[in-house]
Design an enzyme around this catalytic site. Sequence first.
Site, PDB file in Angstrom:
ATOM      1  N   ILE A 241       0.895  -1.161   0.000  1.00 54.32           N
ATOM      2  CA  ILE A 241       0.000   0.000   0.000  1.00 54.32           C
ATOM      3  C   ILE A 241       0.929   1.206   0.000  1.00 54.32           C
ATOM      4  O   ILE A 241       1.468   1.577   1.040  1.00 54.32           O
ATOM      5  CB  ILE A 241      -0.935   0.015   1.223  1.00 54.32           C
ATOM      6  CG1 ILE A 241      -1.791  -1.257   1.262  1.00 54.32           C
ATOM      7  CG2 ILE A 241      -1.835   1.245   1.183  1.00 54.32           C
ATOM      8  CD1 ILE A 241      -2.681  -1.363   2.483  1.00 54.32           C
ATOM      9  N   PRO A 242       1.167   1.816  -1.161  1.00 55.35           N
ATOM     10  CA  PRO A 242       2.302   2.725  -1.335  1.00 55.35           C
ATOM     11  C   PRO A 242       2.084   4.135  -0.798  1.00 55.35           C
ATOM     12  O   PRO A 242       1.998   5.106  -1.562  1.00 55.35           O
ATOM     13  CB  PRO A 242       2.492   2.724  -2.854  1.00 55.35           C
ATOM     14  CG  PRO A 242       1.105   2.537  -3.396  1.00 55.35           C
ATOM     15  CD  PRO A 242       0.423   1.606  -2.430  1.00 55.35           C
ATOM     16  N   CYS A 243       2.029   4.268   0.515  1.00 52.11           N
ATOM     17  CA  CYS A 243       1.851   5.593   1.108  1.00 52.11           C
ATOM     18  C   CYS A 243       3.055   6.498   0.841  1.00 52.11           C
ATOM     19  O   CYS A 243       2.937   7.721   0.937  1.00 52.11           O
ATOM     20  CB  CYS A 243       1.575   5.487   2.600  1.00 52.11           C
ATOM     21  SG  CYS A 243       2.762   4.486   3.507  1.00 52.11           S
ATOM     22  N   HIS A 244       4.199   5.911   0.466  1.00 48.53           N
ATOM     23  CA  HIS A 244       5.368   6.733   0.157  1.00 48.53           C
ATOM     24  C   HIS A 244       5.177   7.535  -1.130  1.00 48.53           C
ATOM     25  O   HIS A 244       5.936   8.463  -1.400  1.00 48.53           O
ATOM     26  CB  HIS A 244       6.623   5.855   0.033  1.00 48.53           C
ATOM     27  CG  HIS A 244       6.546   4.799  -1.025  1.00 48.53           C
ATOM     28  ND1 HIS A 244       5.902   3.599  -0.824  1.00 48.53           N
ATOM     29  CD2 HIS A 244       7.014   4.765  -2.302  1.00 48.53           C
ATOM     30  CE1 HIS A 244       5.981   2.865  -1.924  1.00 48.53           C
ATOM     31  NE2 HIS A 244       6.654   3.551  -2.835  1.00 48.53           N
TER      32      HIS A 244
END
Length: 284
Positions: A241-244
């Site tokens: 889950i690419p919160c970056h």
Amino acid sequence: MEHAPYHYDVMARAIALIDDRAGAPLSLTELAESLGMSTSHVQRVFTTWVGVSPKRYQQFLALDHARELLRNNFTTLDAAAEVGLSGSSRLHDLFIRWEAMTPGEFARKGDGLTVFWGWFDSPFGPVLSMATDKGLCGLAFAAESGPQAAMADLTARWPAATYIEAPDSIVEWTQAALTGVGEARLLMIGTPLQIQVWEALLRIPSGHVTTYSEIAKCIGRDRAVRAVGTAVGRNPVSLLIPCHRALRKSGALGGYHWGLPVKRTLLAWESARETQSLDQRNLA
């Protein structure tokens, strides 16, 4: 592409050395000497894994790289829906199957849930992986926070769950998440708002970024940018889950739960992979 454990170890050390220089250029000779390897070997292994040379990778780590991403690789989430996880910018050949825990299940704080966990190595530092029988529910980078803090962070989210150390039972999903090869199942455990935000994050292709305000707009919460930002920060499953990939409108990195150096490294690594992919398509 398969990545041998040896290459993982080399890459972890190389990236750490580059990051430690905090923007000061590190020559190939200096990098090779620090790793105890020949320059040709370092160049070959690094380029094979990252997609670009160490020198080019350091350019992606520049402090203004986030602003460059917003100028050139900004993604509206409506457009991302057309590309999504099946597009050319996805993380290698990774296929994600996911489901969300119901609000009632979440309210029980993990009661009746068995969570298997283990520590794994990655080029981005030690990774604490957690999974139920339905999929990965936690993936924490511990390079900045340390292992004890990472463990305390994830277990505090579902305090009533039963935790069992069993890395062998979750190694395939974890390696798929880290290498981008294979299938990773994912179980989202959060509030309804958090689930909405995390679903939106899943639509951002690798090598691209969006803004917190764009995510808020996408889920129909235009005026709740701060709440959306908090939900982004509460994402327990890093990388998958690419919160970056969420930035501030100004081009500032914003926060990152697992440490800003890790966020900067992830964005640089994905940009390098995307550049390599574009170059290969242009040559085809």
